[in-house]
Write a protein that holds these residues in place. Sequence first.
Motif, short mmCIF file in Angstrom:
data_model
loop_
_atom_site.label_atom_id
_atom_site.label_comp_id
_atom_site.label_asym_id
_atom_site.label_seq_id
_atom_site.Cartn_x
_atom_site.Cartn_y
_atom_site.Cartn_z
N TRP A 28 58.78 35.80 47.03
CA TRP A 28 58.99 34.53 47.55
C TRP A 28 60.49 33.97 47.70
O TRP A 28 61.23 34.76 46.69
CB TRP A 28 58.44 33.42 46.80
CG TRP A 28 57.17 33.58 45.87
CD1 TRP A 28 56.86 33.82 44.52
CD2 TRP A 28 56.09 33.82 46.58
NE1 TRP A 28 55.61 34.14 44.55
CE2 TRP A 28 55.00 34.46 45.72
CE3 TRP A 28 55.57 33.96 48.01
CZ2 TRP A 28 53.68 34.49 45.87
CZ3 TRP A 28 54.04 34.49 48.28
CH2 TRP A 28 53.37 34.50 47.34
N GLY A 77 57.64 35.16 53.90
CA GLY A 77 57.65 33.61 53.91
C GLY A 77 59.00 33.38 54.38
O GLY A 77 59.00 32.43 55.59
N TRP A 120 50.99 29.98 56.72
CA TRP A 120 51.70 30.07 55.47
C TRP A 120 51.01 29.39 54.48
O TRP A 120 50.08 30.48 53.87
CB TRP A 120 53.18 29.34 55.59
CG TRP A 120 53.99 29.41 54.41
CD1 TRP A 120 54.62 28.39 53.86
CD2 TRP A 120 54.39 30.46 53.55
NE1 TRP A 120 55.21 28.89 52.75
CE2 TRP A 120 55.10 30.18 52.62
CE3 TRP A 120 54.08 31.91 53.72
CZ2 TRP A 120 55.57 31.14 51.51
CZ3 TRP A 120 54.44 32.75 52.64
CH2 TRP A 120 55.30 32.41 51.67
N ASN A 140 53.88 23.33 51.16
CA ASN A 140 54.69 24.50 51.21
C ASN A 140 55.17 24.51 52.91
O ASN A 140 56.38 24.90 53.29
CB ASN A 140 54.24 25.87 51.12
CG ASN A 140 54.09 26.23 49.44
OD1 ASN A 140 53.17 26.98 49.03
ND2 ASN A 140 54.85 25.57 48.61
#
Length: 363
Positions: free
Chosen positions: A41, A199, A216, A221
């Motif tokens: 991430w 991402g 996603w 988010n």
Amino acid sequence: MQRRDFLKKAAAGSIAAGTALGASTAAHAKAEFKWKMVTTWPKNFPGLGTGANNLAGLITEMSGGRLTVKVYGAKELVPAFEVFDAVSSGTAEMGHGAAYYWKGKNEAFQFFSTVPFGLTANEMNGWLYYGGGMELWREAYAPFKVLPAAAGNTSVQMGGWFNKEINSIADLKGLKMRIPGLGGEVLRRLGGTPVNLPGGELFTALSSGTIDATEWVGPYNDLAFGFYKAAKYYYYPGFHEPGTTLEAIINKKAYEKLPADLQAIVMNACKVVNMDMVAEYAARNPGALQTLLNKHKVELRSYPDDVLQQLRMASQEVVAELAKKDAFSAKVYASYQKFLEDTVAFSTVSDQAYLNARAENSA
Ligand code: CA
């Protein structure tokens, strides 16, 4: 025993206890183990990156500082999709990501993240903790000297962001969409082109037209990445990710160097974060969806029923074919599928029945 003797002994005992406590406090203040945690991430990304931060913080705190864990965002130490290899080789002692990112190693890994039309977050935890899932997951990663732990779950995701309406299955043909794991294979089966990107690269890919659509996670988010600036329609439900388990992965050698209490702290910290993330999404997704709809004027759309039906049929095919790849995949599929069937039979008279009743009563 005379009272005086007793008091003397008690005093001596408490001094001994105090000394022991003092000694252990001193030991706690010193970091005996310093671990690195690499993640897929962006650093501090809401829910996912912060989940990894929480995990590192909990381990450091619960161990009294004897085991400290430093978190690295994607690309800080290794790129997002090299996290598994970094942990396997010992470049980092720990990682945080999702099992479907490593399907190139073994396609059966995907069962430990999510399966289209499969288990929800709560059900995944049931399978992993009490239904044999964890044992299979450990077996899957054993050749790589990596220990897995469930360490977060997104709950049901959203379908994704599109710039055209999806009115029939034909609208998926030729569509280049970021969608990882088995969901991507379902899209391929229906004529689309799945791509997988970390991402952090999605917004640019969507705005520049490198991809036509992306999924996603969910509103919390997706709002953070600003996809509403690059796509008009927000589709639901996320049939492809009904309850994606995120993982903590741990280098086996590093884990075995820890004393038993620190091992227990690592594994139980994962469990806390696994549960906590579900609560966080439950709290933050509803407000984020309202912001997307009311402030950013996103158009919310449901996949039509017949599209969902065809997606479901294609999903069943894709998952059943995966089971035929090798003996291990067949074993995982059998375990997962049995749990799913039992769960569906129960959820129709529990969660699903209740949610239907509640929705009707609030209409
Ligand atoms: Ca997703």
